[in-house]
Scaffold this active site. Structure first.
Site, PDB file in Angstrom:
ATOM      1  N   TRP A  31      25.332  42.043  46.055  1.00 26.21           N
ATOM      2  CA  TRP A  31      26.312  42.370  47.111  1.00 26.21           C
ATOM      3  C   TRP A  31      25.558  43.269  48.073  1.00 26.21           C
ATOM      4  CZ3 TRP A  31      28.725  46.780  49.107  1.00 26.21           C
ATOM      5  CH2 TRP A  31      29.831  46.528  49.942  1.00 26.21           C
ATOM      6  N   LYS A  60      34.040  41.689  43.187  1.00 27.82           N
ATOM      7  CA  LYS A  60      35.157  42.053  42.309  1.00 27.82           C
ATOM      8  C   LYS A  60      35.050  43.486  41.808  1.00 27.82           C
ATOM      9  CE  LYS A  60      38.818  40.986  39.904  1.00 27.82           C
ATOM     10  NZ  LYS A  60      40.054  41.042  40.718  1.00 27.82           N
ATOM     11  N   HIS A  63      57.370  54.711  65.695  1.00 30.48           N
ATOM     12  CA  HIS A  63      56.446  55.773  66.123  1.00 30.48           C
ATOM     13  C   HIS A  63      55.127  55.201  66.636  1.00 30.48           C
ATOM     14  CE1 HIS A  63      59.195  58.792  64.688  1.00 30.48           C
ATOM     15  NE2 HIS A  63      59.322  58.114  63.563  1.00 30.48           N
ATOM     16  N   GLU A  82      50.070  46.278  50.261  1.00 30.14           N
ATOM     17  CA  GLU A  82      49.391  45.348  49.350  1.00 30.14           C
ATOM     18  C   GLU A  82      49.454  43.920  49.911  1.00 30.14           C
ATOM     19  OE1 GLU A  82      47.413  45.203  47.044  1.00 30.14           O
ATOM     20  OE2 GLU A  82      47.789  43.388  45.893  1.00 30.14           O
ATOM     21  N   GLU A 141      42.150  40.051  53.062  1.00 29.66           N
ATOM     22  CA  GLU A 141      40.913  39.843  52.309  1.00 29.66           C
ATOM     23  C   GLU A 141      40.616  38.382  52.015  1.00 29.66           C
ATOM     24  OE1 GLU A 141      40.651  41.642  48.394  1.00 29.66           O
ATOM     25  OE2 GLU A 141      42.779  41.374  48.086  1.00 29.66           O
ATOM     26  N   ARG A 157      30.287  40.721  40.568  1.00 28.42           N
ATOM     27  CA  ARG A 157      29.766  41.943  41.182  1.00 28.42           C
ATOM     28  C   ARG A 157      29.158  41.709  42.556  1.00 28.42           C
ATOM     29  NH1 ARG A 157      28.060  46.315  38.086  1.00 28.42           N
ATOM     30  NH2 ARG A 157      29.318  46.430  36.234  1.00 28.42           N
ATOM     31  N   CYS A 173      26.372  44.539  42.821  1.00 27.73           N
ATOM     32  CA  CYS A 173      25.272  43.797  42.218  1.00 27.73           C
ATOM     33  C   CYS A 173      25.355  43.800  40.695  1.00 27.73           C
ATOM     34  CB  CYS A 173      23.905  44.347  42.612  1.00 27.73           C
ATOM     35  SG  CYS A 173      23.688  44.556  44.376  1.00 27.73           S
ATOM     36  N   ASN A 221      21.080  47.910  40.968  1.00 26.75           N
ATOM     37  CA  ASN A 221      22.473  47.994  41.394  1.00 26.75           C
ATOM     38  C   ASN A 221      22.721  49.423  41.846  1.00 26.75           C
ATOM     39  OD1 ASN A 221      25.284  47.899  41.663  1.00 26.75           O
ATOM     40  ND2 ASN A 221      25.598  48.334  39.493  1.00 26.75           N
ATOM     41  N   GLY A 222      23.143  49.605  43.097  1.00 27.76           N
ATOM     42  CA  GLY A 222      23.398  50.956  43.596  1.00 27.76           C
ATOM     43  C   GLY A 222      22.704  51.155  44.929  1.00 27.76           C
ATOM     44  N   LYS A 242      46.193  41.697  50.787  1.00 24.54           N
ATOM     45  CA  LYS A 242      45.938  40.360  50.224  1.00 24.54           C
ATOM     46  C   LYS A 242      45.652  39.365  51.337  1.00 24.54           C
ATOM     47  CE  LYS A 242      45.344  41.039  46.891  1.00 24.54           C
ATOM     48  NZ  LYS A 242      45.534  42.173  46.023  1.00 24.54           N
TER      49      LYS A 242
END
Ligand code: F6R
Length: 607
Positions: free
Chosen positions: A74, A602, A502, A479, A486, A27, A2, A98-99, A483
């Site tokens: 968010w 972000k 395995h 990575e 997401e 955010r 947020c 925010n939090g 990508k």
């Protein structure tokens, strides 16, 4: 996460709050809202979804008032509905937050008992009710707010506005950032300096536990105990310019294409272009003599750290411990004497990484960070900072921040390797030369964009995708999978190629694309064997390799793209680019919101 903002001003607040929220949308973008004081009363507009919905709402129903607060969300507690959108308000108090208020349920039960009626499923609403209750019991706004702050556990930054108080905002910072902005006859509060950049460049960052009474005349800042404290007001270098897409369809694509430039900027800031010598800034401690390096980060930044572990161990012979921040911060790891801890973060605000940093500080470690955002909390709390020169990264999926983190870390590892006597002058110079060639090689890799687009057509049909690599390509495999997940929402996993047998090899059939990242390095033959294992089970191998790899495996793989042959040290930087482009084109074909994928933000300032 947020983003929050507050203005106690002389002109209409709402349009300027929205402008600030536009800068804070990185955010979170689940919902947005503003509240102002209109003739002494709290009035608000809120809308589900992106900020443009709030903008449209405000055009239909404008909001007057020169004092106000705004929020972009968010969602943590309560779905992303209008009802759960901030500001949350009673008749007397409105709040943006925010939090997470971790003890909200206990407070909510107590407030319901006291007669409060809740409208949302959020943790935040308890703030508005508790402050109101304190005021109903006779406390003045500042006293009521401070008494409430003392009851909250968890991490929070918040801004409050009070009915009938045309010259007052109260802000508090506990774990997540809050900046005070000083204007001409007006004052501001916001999650960061970027949100305030069009309004002022005079900024004071609150410290943890601080809370502030902000009026048009200035700010009175209190520490957690209530004592009035002085915090320095700085002229921030954060630019007010909003970044455009420069003709690209998405920020992510623009940022992928910026990589030759920003990797070059990073190389030039750590390698002297005239002498080709790596010249890292002097650190206030001797990393080369550290007993151990502990690397902590989240997500993509963690994968950059994992690549760096290979470099520090193989090249510099320096023992490295690495963990994701959310695990590290709670596992009470014993830390060595004379240890250095390295934190990697694009935003410099990731809460788990920040808390891991604070833990390491308490354990006597020297703190080094690799950060992209100047003036961020992680940068401010480190003993030394190495900045990546990526510039603002807007796309939620990290691309250029990752490759500039790798570039910075490669320079550092090479310099430490030399200082420890693990490599000689000649090898140091050859690593520096290889790094200086990366921008040109990166441009060559970008030329394969169309070919990767063709591959994306195939990948976009898949339900699951595997990425394989060994050594420093193992983090790249993870990575690549991150990508793809997401932004395209296709399930993907990155595996160490040698680990396949395995367990995960059971997944292989002709419907699962297996993307293999294999430069010509000391592990090449091992990966070739792993590719054979996949082929023997009808696996569909898609190869990202140099000429040697392609020649060797061409009869077994379904598709390949040729990357330039390079020093294995720089291969992770170059091999990042095709996996980014593949994820990007797959997401475009799937029609997802590439720059603001669902459920993400972000900057992750909640744990
Ligand atoms: C993935 C991504 C995230 C971030 C992570 C850490 O594309 O961007 O995984 O890497 O949230 O963020 P920072 O680097 O800001 O600490």
């Amino acid at each position: 996460m947020c983003g929050i903002i507050g203005i106690v001003g002389v002109n209409d607040a709402a349009p300027r709050l929205v402008e600030g929220l536009r800068r804070l949308e990185y955010r979170g973008y689940d919902s947005a809202g503003v509240a102002t004081l209109v003739n002494g009363h709290i009035d608000r507009r809120r809308a589900e979804g992106k900020l443009l919905n709030l903008d449209a709402r405000l055009r239909e129903q404008p909001l007057a008032g020169t004092v106000g607060i705004g929020h972009t969300r968010w969602a943590t507690h309560g779905g992303p509905t209008e009802n759960n959108a901030h500001p949350h308000a009673t008749k007397r108090v409105a709040v943006v937050h925010n939090g997470i208020i971790e003890n909200y349920q206990e407070l909510k039960d107590e407030l319901i008992e006291a007669g409060c009626v809740f409208e949302s499923a959020t943790d935040t609403e308890v703030i508005a009710h508790l402050v109101t209750l304190n005021m109903d019991r006779g406390m003045a706004p500042a006293e009521a707010a401070h008494a409430a702050f003392q009851r909250f556990t968890g991490a929070f930054a918040l801004v409050l506005v009070f009915a009938g108080e045309h010259d007052l905002l109260i802000g508090a910072r506990h774990g997540t950032p809050l900046a005070v902005g000083f204007g001409d006859g007006e004052m501001y509060l916001a999650s960061d300096a970027f949100a305030l950049a069009p309004l002022t460049n005079r900024i004071c960052y609150l410290e943890d536990g601080d809370w502030a009474e902000v009026t048009r005349a200035g700010a009175v800042i209190h520490d957690a105990g209530g004592a009035v404290v002085d915090r320095p007001v700085k002229t921030t270098a954060v630019s007010g310019a909003l970044i455009g897409k420069d003709g690209y369809r998405h920020y992510m694509l623009k940022e992928i294409y910026e990589q030759p430039q920003v990797i070059g900027d990073t190389v030039n800031s750590y390698i002297n272009p005239e002498t080709s010598r790596i010249t890292m800034p002097d650190l206030p401690f001797d990393l080369a003599r550290a007993s151990r390096l502990t690397i902590v980060a989240c997500g993509t930044a963690f994968y950059a750290g994992l690549v760096a572990k290979y470099w520090f161990e193989t090249l510099a012979r320096l023992p490295v411990e690495i963990d994701i921040a959310s695990e590290f911060r709670y596992r009470e790891a014993p830390m060595p004497e004379n240890g250095v801890a390295l934190f990697i973060s694009q935003s410099g605000e990731t809460l788990d990484t920040l808390e891991a940093l604070r833990y390491c500080k308490r354990q006597g470690q020297r703190i080094l960070s690799v950060v992209n955002a100047p003036e961020s909390t992680i940068a401010r709390e480190s003993d030394a900072v190495l900045y990546t020169m990526a510039g603002p990264e807007i796309g939620v999926a990290s691309t250029k921040a990752f490759t500039t983190q790798l570039t910075t870390l490669a320079c550092l590892a090479a310099q430490v390797a030399h200082a420890r006597g693990a490599i000689d002058d000649e090898r140091l110079m050859s690593v520096a030369r290889s790094l200086r060639e990366v921008p040109a090689r990166a441009a060559e890799v970008l030329a394969h964009d169309e070919r990767l687009k063709d591959l994306a057509a195939e990948v976009s049909e898949a339900r699951d995708v595997l990425y394989l690599g060994r050594g420093a390509m193992y983090p790249l495999a993870m990575e690549g999978a991150l990508k793809l997940k997401e932004i395209s929402y296709i399930h993907a996993e990155g595996y160490a190629a040698g680990e396949l047998k395995h367990g995960p090899i059971a997944l292989i059939d002709d419907a699962v694309p297996v993307i293999v990242l294999v430069p010509s390095d000391n592990l090449f033959e091992k990966v070739v064997s792993n590719v054979q294992e996949v082929c023997a089970r009808s696996g569909k191998v898609l190869l990202i390799a140099d000429r040697k790899g392609i020649d060797r495996l061409s009869d077994r793989v379904r598709w390949s793209v040729e990357l330039p042959a390079c020093d294995p040290i720089v291969a992770p930087i170059l091999y990042a680019i095709p996996v980014q482009l593949l994820a990007y084109h797959t997401a475009v074909l799937k029609g997802t919101d590439v720059d603001q994928p669902r459920n993400l933000a972000k900057s992750v300032t909640v744990e």
